[in-house]
Design a protein around this motif. Structure first.
Motif, PDB file in Angstrom:
ATOM      1  N   SER A 135       0.791  -1.233   0.000  1.00  0.00           N
ATOM      2  CA  SER A 135       0.000   0.000   0.000  1.00  0.00           C
ATOM      3  C   SER A 135       0.824   1.283   0.000  1.00  0.00           C
ATOM      4  O   SER A 135       0.258   2.359  -0.210  1.00  0.00           O
ATOM      5  CB  SER A 135      -0.941   0.029   1.224  1.00  0.00           C
ATOM      6  OG  SER A 135      -1.780  -1.096   1.240  1.00  0.00           O
ATOM      7  N   ILE A 136       2.113   1.189   0.267  1.00  0.00           N
ATOM      8  CA  ILE A 136       2.944   2.394   0.354  1.00  0.00           C
ATOM      9  C   ILE A 136       3.904   2.438  -0.829  1.00  0.00           C
ATOM     10  O   ILE A 136       4.905   1.709  -0.863  1.00  0.00           O
ATOM     11  CB  ILE A 136       3.745   2.431   1.676  1.00  0.00           C
ATOM     12  CG1 ILE A 136       2.817   2.228   2.869  1.00  0.00           C
ATOM     13  CG2 ILE A 136       4.504   3.744   1.799  1.00  0.00           C
ATOM     14  CD1 ILE A 136       1.762   3.286   3.016  1.00  0.00           C
ATOM     15  N   PRO A 149      -6.618   2.087   7.152  1.00  0.00           N
ATOM     16  CA  PRO A 149      -7.452   0.871   7.143  1.00  0.00           C
ATOM     17  C   PRO A 149      -6.780  -0.311   7.834  1.00  0.00           C
ATOM     18  O   PRO A 149      -7.435  -1.066   8.560  1.00  0.00           O
ATOM     19  CB  PRO A 149      -7.664   0.598   5.649  1.00  0.00           C
ATOM     20  CG  PRO A 149      -7.503   1.931   5.000  1.00  0.00           C
ATOM     21  CD  PRO A 149      -6.448   2.638   5.789  1.00  0.00           C
ATOM     22  N   ALA A 150      -5.465  -0.469   7.625  1.00  0.00           N
ATOM     23  CA  ALA A 150      -4.733  -1.548   8.297  1.00  0.00           C
ATOM     24  C   ALA A 150      -4.648  -1.302   9.793  1.00  0.00           C
ATOM     25  O   ALA A 150      -4.745  -2.237  10.599  1.00  0.00           O
ATOM     26  CB  ALA A 150      -3.334  -1.682   7.697  1.00  0.00           C
ATOM     27  N   LYS A 160     -16.068   1.382  10.416  1.00  0.00           N
ATOM     28  CA  LYS A 160     -16.328   2.437   9.436  1.00  0.00           C
ATOM     29  C   LYS A 160     -15.032   2.949   8.821  1.00  0.00           C
ATOM     30  O   LYS A 160     -14.988   3.300   7.643  1.00  0.00           O
ATOM     31  CB  LYS A 160     -17.092   3.581  10.097  1.00  0.00           C
ATOM     32  CG  LYS A 160     -18.486   3.196  10.585  1.00  0.00           C
ATOM     33  CD  LYS A 160     -19.182   4.371  11.255  1.00  0.00           C
ATOM     34  CE  LYS A 160     -20.556   3.984  11.760  1.00  0.00           C
ATOM     35  NZ  LYS A 160     -21.243   5.120  12.434  1.00  0.00           N
ATOM     36  N   LYS A 161     -13.971   3.005   9.622  1.00  0.00           N
ATOM     37  CA  LYS A 161     -12.669   3.420   9.099  1.00  0.00           C
ATOM     38  C   LYS A 161     -12.163   2.437   8.059  1.00  0.00           C
ATOM     39  O   LYS A 161     -11.587   2.818   7.033  1.00  0.00           O
ATOM     40  CB  LYS A 161     -11.662   3.545  10.241  1.00  0.00           C
ATOM     41  CG  LYS A 161     -12.013   4.586  11.284  1.00  0.00           C
ATOM     42  CD  LYS A 161     -11.883   5.989  10.729  1.00  0.00           C
ATOM     43  CE  LYS A 161     -12.169   7.023  11.813  1.00  0.00           C
ATOM     44  NZ  LYS A 161     -12.069   8.417  11.295  1.00  0.00           N
ATOM     45  N   ILE A 162     -12.381   1.140   8.314  1.00  0.00           N
ATOM     46  CA  ILE A 162     -11.939   0.127   7.353  1.00  0.00           C
ATOM     47  C   ILE A 162     -12.692   0.278   6.046  1.00  0.00           C
ATOM     48  O   ILE A 162     -12.115   0.300   4.958  1.00  0.00           O
ATOM     49  CB  ILE A 162     -12.154  -1.279   7.941  1.00  0.00           C
ATOM     50  CG1 ILE A 162     -11.357  -1.438   9.240  1.00  0.00           C
ATOM     51  CG2 ILE A 162     -11.748  -2.353   6.939  1.00  0.00           C
ATOM     52  CD1 ILE A 162     -11.617  -2.736   9.939  1.00  0.00           C
ATOM     53  N   ILE A 163     -14.018   0.406   6.125  1.00  0.00           N
ATOM     54  CA  ILE A 163     -14.833   0.507   4.918  1.00  0.00           C
ATOM     55  C   ILE A 163     -14.514   1.783   4.146  1.00  0.00           C
ATOM     56  O   ILE A 163     -14.382   1.769   2.924  1.00  0.00           O
ATOM     57  CB  ILE A 163     -16.324   0.457   5.300  1.00  0.00           C
ATOM     58  CG1 ILE A 163     -16.655  -0.908   5.926  1.00  0.00           C
ATOM     59  CG2 ILE A 163     -17.209   0.710   4.081  1.00  0.00           C
ATOM     60  CD1 ILE A 163     -18.045  -0.993   6.491  1.00  0.00           C
ATOM     61  N   VAL A 206     -11.090   1.402   2.402  1.00  0.00           N
ATOM     62  CA  VAL A 206     -11.158   0.538   1.214  1.00  0.00           C
ATOM     63  C   VAL A 206     -11.883   1.233   0.083  1.00  0.00           C
ATOM     64  O   VAL A 206     -11.487   1.163  -1.086  1.00  0.00           O
ATOM     65  CB  VAL A 206     -11.867  -0.778   1.592  1.00  0.00           C
ATOM     66  CG1 VAL A 206     -12.119  -1.623   0.355  1.00  0.00           C
ATOM     67  CG2 VAL A 206     -11.015  -1.567   2.588  1.00  0.00           C
ATOM     68  N   THR A 207     -12.959   1.957   0.402  1.00  0.00           N
ATOM     69  CA  THR A 207     -13.716   2.672  -0.635  1.00  0.00           C
ATOM     70  C   THR A 207     -12.873   3.769  -1.261  1.00  0.00           C
ATOM     71  O   THR A 207     -12.861   3.957  -2.482  1.00  0.00           O
ATOM     72  CB  THR A 207     -14.994   3.268  -0.037  1.00  0.00           C
ATOM     73  OG1 THR A 207     -15.739   2.242   0.605  1.00  0.00           O
ATOM     74  CG2 THR A 207     -15.837   3.927  -1.111  1.00  0.00           C
TER      75      THR A 207
END
Length: 296
Positions: free
Chosen positions: A183-184, A213-214, A283-286, A289-290
């Motif tokens: 991701s980086i 998200p992680a 909610k932070k994860i979703i 990802v979005t």
């Protein structure tokens, strides 16, 4: 002309039948998926419902009956619980330990994972394998050595042995390294160095926002694991006022009997913060990802 019209009519009829068959199969597939999801959701919610219902009944009913409907003994069970143990003191103790440990775990796991992922130095692979090797040793095997070590540091009956080990979490380091690898982008780090940012500033300003998200995912595992930790507080803490919530709930019993009603009330109290934390962090994860999908 009549024959051609007949062929065209047959073709159109076949197309309509094919479309109907496709729509039926499509709806059948959606129905199967939704039915499976509802079945999984029902299976997951049944234990929570059973726990809530059981906490509202007397011990005699809990021992003899299959409870499906709420009762009227919740207040009595709660009063017996607070008369037996200082449950809200244990709640505050557990909340402090869990929040502190989770924050340390997330920050240092992200920092170490970023270091293993984006920096090249001698012995990096061997050191990373050593970190992964610690995941293969059950923590229960080292509990005696851990107790003696904390005794030599004069940390027994304090919260330090419960908080400080969260700094070096092997699973968190491994998880964050994998996320940094995927991701980086290295180009972002190089652009930050060109702009004159130091490595710590790059980590805080560039890396951490991309890892949110992680971080949220690891935070759920860390929070639940530390909140439900039972063995280490039971061995390290001697003062009843310092004990955590799981240890206090387990102590709601006498020599010959167990107060199941009071215990279930304590379990309900202990589960509520986990549900709240999960609902907030998920909610932070979703959203993460979005956002990544939209940028891609």
């Amino acid at each position: 002309m009549i024959a051609n019209n007949g062929i065209a009519d047959n073709v159109s009829i076949n197309e309509v039948k094919t479309r109907k068959e496709r729509s039926i199969s499509k709806y059948a597939g959606k129905f199967a998926v939704y039915f499976l999801l509802l079945l999984v959701a029902f299976t997951c919610l049944v234990p929570f419902y059973s726990m809530m219902v059981t906490s509202t009944h007397a011990n005699s009913d809990i021992a003899r009956k299959l409870l499906l409907l709420p009762g009227s003994e919740f207040i009595e069970n709660y009063n017996r619980l607070i008369d037996t143990v200082p449950i809200w003191r244990g709640f505050a103790n557990t909340l402090f330990i869990t929040i502190t440990s989770t924050a340390l775990n997330l920050y240092f796991s992200a920092l170490a994972g970023y270091g293993f992922s984006k920096f090249d130095y001698k012995g990096k692979n061997i050191l990373f394998l050593a970190v992964l090797g610690t995941m293969m040793i059950p923590g229960q095997l080292g509990i005696i050595g851990f107790f003696k070590l904390m005794d030599s540091f004069h940390m027994l009956n304090t919260y330090w042995p419960l908080i400080l080990p969260s700094i070096s979490n092997a699973f968190g380091i491994f998880f964050m390294k994998q996320m940094c690898d995927s991701s980086i982008p290295t180009e972002i780090l190089e652009s930050g160095r060109i702009d004159g940012c130091g490595e710590i500033k790059i980590f805080h300003r560039l890396v951490l926002p991309l890892l949110m998200p992680a971080v949220a995912t690891l935070g759920i595992f860390s929070f639940i694991g530390k909140w439900n930790d039972f063995l280490t507080p039971m061995i390290i803490l001697f003062d009843n006022d310092l004990q955590t919530l799981p240890v206090m709930i387990a102590s709601v019993k006498s020599q010959f009997s167990t107060d199941f009603g009071a215990m279930y009330v304590g379990i309900v109290i202990s589960v509520i913060p986990i549900l709240i934390f999960f609902s907030i962090v998920s909610k932070k994860i979703i959203s993460g990802v979005t956002a990544g999908a939209l940028k891609g």
